[in-house]
Design a protein around this motif. Structure first.
Motif, PDB file in Angstrom:
ATOM      1  N   GLU A   1       1.293  -4.715  -1.808  1.00 54.41           N
ATOM      2  CA  GLU A   1       1.085  -3.712  -2.845  1.00 54.41           C
ATOM      3  C   GLU A   1       2.275  -3.687  -3.800  1.00 54.41           C
ATOM      4  N   ALA A   2       2.014  -3.184  -5.003  1.00 60.30           N
ATOM      5  CA  ALA A   2       3.062  -3.062  -6.007  1.00 60.30           C
ATOM      6  C   ALA A   2       2.815  -1.820  -6.845  1.00 60.30           C
ATOM      7  N   VAL A   3       3.880  -1.318  -7.479  1.00 56.91           N
ATOM      8  CA  VAL A   3       3.752  -0.199  -8.411  1.00 56.91           C
ATOM      9  C   VAL A   3       4.497  -0.557  -9.691  1.00 56.91           C
ATOM     10  N   SER A   4       4.005  -0.010 -10.791  1.00 56.59           N
ATOM     11  CA  SER A   4       4.673  -0.202 -12.081  1.00 56.59           C
ATOM     12  C   SER A   4       4.607   1.107 -12.850  1.00 56.59           C
ATOM     13  N   LEU A   5       5.622   1.331 -13.666  1.00 55.99           N
ATOM     14  CA  LEU A   5       5.708   2.552 -14.461  1.00 55.99           C
ATOM     15  C   LEU A   5       5.187   2.266 -15.868  1.00 55.99           C
TER      16      LEU A   5
END
Length: 299
Positions: free
Chosen positions: A204-208
């Motif tokens: 999984e990954a997150v980005s702003l």
């Protein structure tokens, strides 16, 4: 101190006293005071202060406490040596280690606990040299792949937020308008400066984006930059050109193009001409290379 004991302070701070000299120095009235100063450094985090001014105040207080007694440090060279030694001790305990990666290069850093940080081009990593086991914290400006050994919390501080883990493998990219975190092993807690928080696990990954954290799934086992390539999906051309500059140590003259147009595609790090064609040809942009400067214009 009496003149025949003058050399002891400097030699003690430099660990140069013989056993006999050390015993003699310990018998002096001043020894306990100096010993407390040095031992006290072990229990404090680095404050923001003027080291020379702080030393002067400390020594003045020490002299004031010796009512009616004059502490003479002669010859003068020993006084200078003692002061320099104390400043050295303060610096060793409180200083930071900083690694900055040049454009067009990458760097692998081994942290005090055996954790590693692989830094992408144009990145800076900073951490405290001492007390690492009690405070595993680094400051990152740029992009890095971390492989963290199990232990106390490990924290990465960036301009956009912080990442906390116990032991895992993850990539952090924090550059101006970009903040992305991808997890390849274990779990990662990501918190932005606006107190938004997401916990992501392997794959999984997150980005702003637009000041909101967005979670996505990833299938890769590691970041593409470790294989010498970059991939972009609907990214403003400005950010793509910025990455080209970092990887190839070049400078674009961009005044005649629209950097806000979106680009999807990628480039490799081992061939400048091919990289430029991969990015600029699909955007209908011509380029002229002059040394490390690349002038851009529309066809």
């Amino acid at each position: 101190m009496a003149e025949d004991k003058n050399p002891y302070l400097a030699k003690w701070l430099n660990d140069d006293l013989t056993p006999q000299e050390l015993e003699q120095f310990k018998k002096s009235e001043e020894f306990d005071d100096y010993d407390k100063i040095v031992k006290g450094l072990e229990y404090f985090d680095a404050p923001s202060f003027d080291e020379e001014a702080s030393l002067a105040v400390t020594l003045q207080k020490l002299q004031d406490q010796k009512k009616g007694k004059v502490i003479r440090l002669k010859p003068f060279i020993y006084a200078i040596s003692a002061a320099a030694s104390i400043l050295l001790i303060i610096g060793l305990f409180f200083n930071k280690v900083s690694h900055t990666v040049d454009l067009g290069t990458q760097l692998s850093v081994i942290l005090p606990d055996g954790s590693t940080a692989d830094l992408n081009a144009g990145s800076t990593l900073t951490y405290n040299r001492f007390f690492w086991s009690q405070n595993r914290e680094v400051q990152l400006d740029g992009e890095a792949l971390f492989k963290v050994e199990t232990g106390n919390n490990f924290t990465v501080i960036t301009d956009s937020g912080k990442i906390e883990v116990l032991g895992t493998v993850f990539n952090v990219k924090s550059r101006k308008t970009i903040f992305e975190v991808a997890c390849y092993e274990g779990k990662v807690s990501v918190e932005t400066n606006s107190n938004q928080q997401q916990i992501i696990k392997k794959g999984e990954a997150v980005s702003l984006k637009d000041n909101k954290l967005h979670k996505t799934n990833i299938s890769r086992s590691g970041p593409l930059w470790k294989n010498g390539e970059s991939l972009f999906i609907s990214i403003p051309l400005k950010e793509v050109l910025d990455e080209l500059e970092r990887q190839y140590n070049i400078t674009f003259i961009r005044t005649n193009i629209d950097e806000n147009k979106l680009f999807s595609g990628g480039f490799l790090y081992n061939n400048l001409d091919l990289a430029l064609e991969s990015v600029l040809v699909p955007m209908n942009i011509e380029y002229v290379i002059n040394g490390l400067s690349v002038k851009l214009s529309y066809k």
